[in-house]
Design a protein around this motif. Structure first.
Motif, mmCIF file in Angstrom:
data_model
loop_
_atom_site.group_PDB
_atom_site.id
_atom_site.type_symbol
_atom_site.label_atom_id
_atom_site.label_comp_id
_atom_site.label_asym_id
_atom_site.label_seq_id
_atom_site.Cartn_x
_atom_site.Cartn_y
_atom_site.Cartn_z
ATOM 1 N N LYS A 1 3.940 -4.374 -12.614
ATOM 2 C CA LYS A 1 4.443 -3.539 -11.131
ATOM 3 C C LYS A 1 2.660 -3.610 -10.216
ATOM 4 O O LYS A 1 2.263 -2.846 -9.330
ATOM 5 C CB LYS A 1 4.885 -2.272 -11.501
ATOM 6 N N GLU B 1 7.441 1.421 5.410
ATOM 7 C CA GLU B 1 7.903 2.087 4.651
ATOM 8 C C GLU B 1 8.869 3.002 5.190
ATOM 9 O O GLU B 1 8.001 3.162 6.054
ATOM 10 C CB GLU B 1 6.844 2.565 4.115
ATOM 11 N N ASN C 1 9.772 2.663 -6.662
ATOM 12 C CA ASN C 1 8.899 3.977 -6.011
ATOM 13 C C ASN C 1 7.941 3.648 -3.925
ATOM 14 O O ASN C 1 7.364 4.092 -4.197
ATOM 15 C CB ASN C 1 7.727 2.515 -6.885
ATOM 16 N N PHE C 2 8.420 2.406 -3.959
ATOM 17 C CA PHE C 2 7.723 2.343 -2.701
ATOM 18 C C PHE C 2 8.864 2.755 -1.445
ATOM 19 O O PHE C 2 8.335 2.993 -0.303
ATOM 20 C CB PHE C 2 6.908 0.687 -2.233
ATOM 21 N N GLY D 1 8.786 -5.090 -1.604
ATOM 22 C CA GLY D 1 8.372 -4.081 -3.260
ATOM 23 C C GLY D 1 9.767 -3.800 -3.645
ATOM 24 O O GLY D 1 10.474 -4.944 -3.768
ATOM 25 N N ASP D 2 10.175 -2.385 -3.216
ATOM 26 C CA ASP D 2 11.665 -2.477 -3.746
ATOM 27 C C ASP D 2 11.929 -0.851 -3.142
ATOM 28 O O ASP D 2 11.008 -0.085 -2.624
ATOM 29 C CB ASP D 2 11.062 -1.845 -4.706
ATOM 30 N N TRP D 3 12.842 0.213 -3.749
ATOM 31 C CA TRP D 3 13.077 1.228 -3.564
ATOM 32 C C TRP D 3 13.394 2.406 -3.927
ATOM 33 O O TRP D 3 14.331 2.842 -3.960
ATOM 34 C CB TRP D 3 14.919 1.013 -2.778
ATOM 35 N N HIS E 1 8.928 -6.026 -6.999
ATOM 36 C CA HIS E 1 8.468 -4.701 -7.193
ATOM 37 C C HIS E 1 7.511 -3.932 -6.831
ATOM 38 O O HIS E 1 6.680 -3.099 -6.687
ATOM 39 C CB HIS E 1 9.038 -4.438 -8.326
ATOM 40 N N LEU E 2 6.725 -4.624 -5.540
ATOM 41 C CA LEU E 2 5.129 -4.626 -5.387
ATOM 42 C C LEU E 2 4.826 -5.569 -3.725
ATOM 43 O O LEU E 2 5.178 -6.482 -4.290
ATOM 44 C CB LEU E 2 4.025 -5.269 -6.442
ATOM 45 N N PRO E 3 4.945 -4.207 -2.718
ATOM 46 C CA PRO E 3 4.937 -5.126 -2.051
ATOM 47 C C PRO E 3 3.364 -5.504 -1.624
ATOM 48 O O PRO E 3 2.465 -5.502 -2.226
ATOM 49 C CB PRO E 3 4.398 -3.747 -1.054
ATOM 50 N N LYS F 1 10.286 6.183 5.832
ATOM 51 C CA LYS F 1 10.099 7.777 5.208
ATOM 52 C C LYS F 1 11.283 8.128 5.745
ATOM 53 O O LYS F 1 11.437 8.638 6.746
ATOM 54 C CB LYS F 1 8.381 8.981 6.045
ATOM 55 N N THR G 1 9.999 0.095 0.321
ATOM 56 C CA THR G 1 9.543 -0.362 1.732
ATOM 57 C C THR G 1 10.168 -1.671 2.123
ATOM 58 O O THR G 1 11.205 -2.458 1.186
ATOM 59 C CB THR G 1 7.852 -1.394 0.846
#
Length: 252
Positions: free
Chosen positions: A180, A249, A233-234, A229-231, A212-214, A251, A236
């Protein structure tokens, strides 16, 4: 496809619902459903680029229980007229026609080209693409072999699902998930894969998940690779407004 004025195309990947446990992924599912609610007013289409579930297998009459909030929301959005496209990932590659039959959502097992407002997209999950990762590529050939699926189907679902969930979480080779951390442009396999694709045809955007990394990497003078990316950690996602593609991202 020409995107109507005021509408957008959304892209999401790697929710891994069910990991590491159903209870622990429930808050993430709630956030994802909230995101779907926020975009439904201007979404012309939604692309789900794989690993929505941490494990998925379709027996002839059984699918894994759970995820009803996500499935129900997708059904609602699809019934409202929003186009939804699903690309299988390495964790849900045993998906067949359940989404198509129950939700009217087409399922793709390989990357696919799309054109929106004269912009050319190459879209897919991204697992097994590019140089390297030979161990996972060999394992994927085993998993996608019809004989393997036939033998697995004969396991009772309570046994098969539990075994698959354990391996999905514990075995990195089976999961196929990458480190990651950003590896540098020359070591990011999907960026290298995109550059090779450009040798035969132009694409404005390459959109993938899996890492898994934007990230956003220029792979040509007028071509960019984005990873969603992913849902986990990020939280995004990607959005195309008819003129440009952006990573954002969510929020609450």
């Amino acid at each position: 496809m020409q995107i109507p004025q005021g509408k957008k195309i959304y892209f999401s990947s790697d929710n891994h619902l069910g990991a590491p446990t159903y209870a622990e992924s429930r808050p993430r599912e709630k956030i994802f459903v909230e995101w779907l609610d926020t975009i439904k007013h201007d979404a012309e289409a939604i692309f789900l680029l794989g690993d929505l579930f941490d494990f998925w297998f379709e027996y002839k009459t059984v699918v894994p229980k759970g995820f009803v909030r996500t499935l129900g929301k997708l059904a609602e959005l699809r019934d409202s007229g929003i186009q939804i496209y699903f690309f299988v990932g390495n964790h849900d590659l045993w998906m067949h026609d359940y989404f198509e039959t129950e939700l009217n959502i087409p399922v793709f097992h390989n990357p696919k080209e799309f054109t929106f407002n004269n912009k050319h997209f190459f879209v897919g999950h991204g697992d097994g693409k590019g140089p390297g990762d030979k161990g996972y590529k060999r394992m994927k050939r085993v998993f996608t072999n019809p004989a393997s699926k036939w033998f697995f189907r004969w396991l009772h679902p309570d046994i098969g699902v539990r075994l698959a969930q354990h391996l999905s979480v514990k075995n990195k080779l089976i999961s196929g998930d990458d480190d990651k951390e950003f590896l540098g442009e020359e070591k990011e396999w999907l960026a290298q894969y995109a550059k090779r694709k450009l040798e035969s045809k132009h694409y404005d955007y390459f959109i993938f998940g899996h890492r898994h990394l934007p990230m956003e990497i220029k792979v040509g003078e007028k071509s960019t690779y984005f990873n969603l990316g992913d849902w986990i950690n990020f939280f995004t996602y990607g959005v195309f407004d008819g003129e440009k593609f952006e990573l954002k991202e969510f929020k609450e």
